[in-house]
Design an enzyme around this catalytic site. Structure first.
Site, mmCIF file in Angstrom:
data_model
loop_
_atom_site.group_PDB
_atom_site.id
_atom_site.type_symbol
_atom_site.label_atom_id
_atom_site.label_comp_id
_atom_site.label_asym_id
_atom_site.label_seq_id
_atom_site.Cartn_x
_atom_site.Cartn_y
_atom_site.Cartn_z
ATOM 1 N N ASP A 37 5.354 -2.965 7.738
ATOM 2 C CA ASP A 37 5.840 -2.585 6.418
ATOM 3 C C ASP A 37 4.989 -3.179 5.304
ATOM 4 O OD1 ASP A 37 7.834 -1.265 7.730
ATOM 5 O OD2 ASP A 37 9.441 -2.026 6.467
ATOM 6 N N ASP A 39 10.168 -4.818 11.366
ATOM 7 C CA ASP A 39 11.314 -4.257 10.661
ATOM 8 C C ASP A 39 12.067 -3.138 11.361
ATOM 9 O OD1 ASP A 39 10.075 -5.980 8.934
ATOM 10 O OD2 ASP A 39 10.417 -4.774 7.176
ATOM 11 N N CYS A 75 6.935 -11.892 9.156
ATOM 12 C CA CYS A 75 6.749 -12.633 7.908
ATOM 13 C C CYS A 75 7.850 -13.667 7.710
ATOM 14 C CB CYS A 75 6.656 -11.671 6.737
ATOM 15 S SG CYS A 75 5.211 -10.584 6.833
ATOM 16 N N GLU A 95 10.443 1.518 0.751
ATOM 17 C CA GLU A 95 10.809 0.214 0.212
ATOM 18 C C GLU A 95 10.113 0.021 -1.130
ATOM 19 O OE1 GLU A 95 11.748 -2.460 4.166
ATOM 20 O OE2 GLU A 95 9.828 -2.718 3.162
ATOM 21 N N SER A 152 12.520 -3.983 0.366
ATOM 22 C CA SER A 152 12.073 -4.900 1.405
ATOM 23 C C SER A 152 13.032 -6.076 1.480
ATOM 24 C CB SER A 152 10.659 -5.393 1.073
ATOM 25 O OG SER A 152 10.325 -6.526 1.843
#
Length: 551
Positions: free
Chosen positions: A78, A120, A191, A441, A467
């Site tokens: 993403d 994600d 992340c 997003e 996000s």
């Protein structure tokens, strides 16, 4: 065993010959065939190391007497897809992932499936497949990235997107931007904040389909490989006991998942993914249930982007079991809910909160209600979602003039050009599941607002989504979406919009008569995608309030 259909009997001699073409020997036939759905690639930092995780899991399967067989699963990063056409493809991959796993598992006669995702849409896509197939299953993720460090402080991907806004505002130079670029993402893993990937990997623990530690053990630790090896061995026990996902993914499992979500302050994307997983499991989960759980569940953690703490600190503080132990003090979890290893209480019975600064005691929470909230009103009669724990107190109630943009790109340009002012309500529409298509997003606009010092002065509403790295009064999933005739498509420049997050309300301050007149003259826009997967997705995707599932 299901694998008998491809390995046993005279009629399966041709099938065995194909297995032997891959190096199988006679002694392996008749042992459990365990599929390992693996989303390794060289384009997603969260997945770069998954071959090592899969090898450890495969070793565990062999130790327990099974035959591990890996097969590939796609996955979009993403972060790399953010802010351009690529983001339209992110959410739609969730359905592709679930469908492709179904095809692989059903075609090849696997007895059980070990799922190895990390980022994600891959995590919920695999969970949807597990629920749909209802074969013995277990999830072990790749784990979070360590945070970067700059001037003694933790930095994350959010830092980078906000830094772009800071450069645009003239408060940061490009030399510092480059220094942050070099430091922010120090290695493999999802992340490092409580973004969507880590939210879903933590929630998977509460659902009961993963061992404790799945959501928080850093990717680079040997503990992650040990977890994978234990998971590989455990899947054979799950198979032997015939424990099926739908016996675990019951309404109480989803209530536990929502409670953990509220305590952690997870990504708003969980409000898309949990209903989609629940539907595959035959359960109902809607935004009203989200609010009911939020009303009684305190927010215990302020992890990035809501605060400065990162996932590795949550892990050191006790991880998901530590958070669950706090919730259990007030009977906010069903500890008897079954899991792949016993009951949920087995995960937190002896857990301790090792850092009350990271996991607040349940008696002293950040707030008495949970990290997410679903709002309703004439602007979103079917609901919309905000990460309440990441909203500045001054923005919990806000009224301002609408600044209207029919897409993310023009809104981002306006922010960077200084056209958005304190008090505005930024409206980004025609970015929903069908109108986008793909429900992009909006991290670039929200991070730009934060970088320019406007995240506590400007609200942003969209029929798209955000996000997990987003902070501020960012309200997404407006339903119905603009492309379906929703009220967000009727907003005009300068209309007043009133937001009351604690009151769970969002209102367009226009009379019902005026709205009806506008609706009568509204015409749907032409499709943005005329061919290919996005065109098919636009025809099939449902509303965001029910998870944007295929209709």
């Amino acid at each position: 065993m299901r694998s008998d259909s491809v390995t046993k009997g005279t009629a399966r001699s041709p099938h065995r010959s194909l297995f032997k073409a891959m190096g199988f020997i006679d002694e392996e036939f008749g042992r459990p065939l365990v599929g390992i759905a693996l989303s390794w690639s060289e384009i997603v930092p969260g997945h770069l190391h998954l071959r090592a995780v899969a090898k450890a899991a495969a070793d565990g399967v062999r130790m327990a007497g099974g035959i591990p067989v890996q097969f590939p699963v796609i996955g979009v990063c993403d972060g790399i897809a953010m802010g351009h056409e690529g983001m339209r493809y992110s959410l739609p991959t969730r359905e592709l992932i679930a469908d492709s796993i179904e095809c692989m598992v059903m075609a090849h006669g696997f007895d059980a499936v070990l799922y190895i995702p990390n980022c994600d849409k891959i995590v919920p896509g695999m969970l949807m497949a597990a629920a749909r197939l209802n074969l013995p299953a277990l999830v072990v993720s790749g784990g979070p990235m360590l945070a970067g460090r700059r001037n003694g402080k933790a930095v994350t991907l959010t830092t980078m997107f906000e830094a772009v806004g800071a450069v645009g505002a003239g408060v940061m130079d490009e030399e510092e931007l480059y220094a942050l670029e070099e430091a922010a993402c120090p290695g493999c893993g999802s992340c490092s904040g409580m973004f969507t990937a880590n939210s879903m990997n933590c929630v998977t623990e509460a659902l009961g389909l993963a061992l404790p530690g799945n959501g928080t053990i850093p990717a680079v630790m040997a503990e992650r490989l040990r977890l994978a090896k234990k998971s590989g061995a455990l899947i054979l026990e799950v198979l032997q006991k015939d424990i099926r996902p739908r016996s675990i993914l019951t309404p109480r499992a989803f209530m536990n998942a929502l409670a953990l979500d509220m305590a952690l302050g997870c990504s708003t994307n969980t409000a898309l993914h949990l209903p989609a997983i629940a539907r595959e499991a035959g359960c109902a989960l809607d935004l009203d249930l989200l609010n009911r759980v939020s009303a009684v569940t305190p927010n215990l953690c302020k992890l990035a982007p809501a605060g400065s703490a990162v996932i590795e600190e949550l892990h050191a503080a006790g991880g998901v079991p530590g958070v669950c132990a706090e919730l259990a003090k007030k009977n906010l979890l069903d500890g008897c809910a079954p899991t792949v290893y016993g009951t949920l209480a087995d995960a937190y019975r002896n857990a301790k909160n090792l850092n009350p600064q990271i996991i607040r005691p349940v008696e002293d929470p950040h707030s008495a209600s949970g990290g997410l909230a679903a709002l309703r009103g004439n602007l979103a009669p079917q609901g919309c979602v905000v990460k309440r724990s990441a909203v500045a107190p001054a923005m919990l109630k806000h009224e301002g003039p609408a600044r209207v943009f029919d897409g993310e790109e023009s809104a981002f340009a306006a922010i960077m050009g200084g056209a958005i002012q304190s008090g505005d309500v930024l409206v980004i529409r025609y970015e929903g599941p069908r109108g986008g298509p793909g429900m992009k997003e909006m991290l670039a606009p929200t991070a730009a607002l934060a970088g320019m010092g406007l995240d506590d002065k400007v609200a942003l509403i969209t029929d798209g989504r955000f996000s997990g790295a987003t902070k501020g009064a960012a309200i997404g999933h407006i339903s119905p979406e603009a492309a379906e005739g929703g009220a967000i498509g009727l907003i005009r420049e300068g209309d007043r919009i009133a937001i009351d997050i604690d009151g769970l309300s969002i209102q367009l301050m226009v009379s019902p008569r005026e709205l009806e007149e506008r609706r009568a003259s509204w015409t749907p826009p032409p499709p943005k995608a005329a061919a290919g997967y996005l065109a098919r997705y636009a025809r099939m995707a449902g509303s965001a309030d029910s998870g944007a599932i295929f209709c």
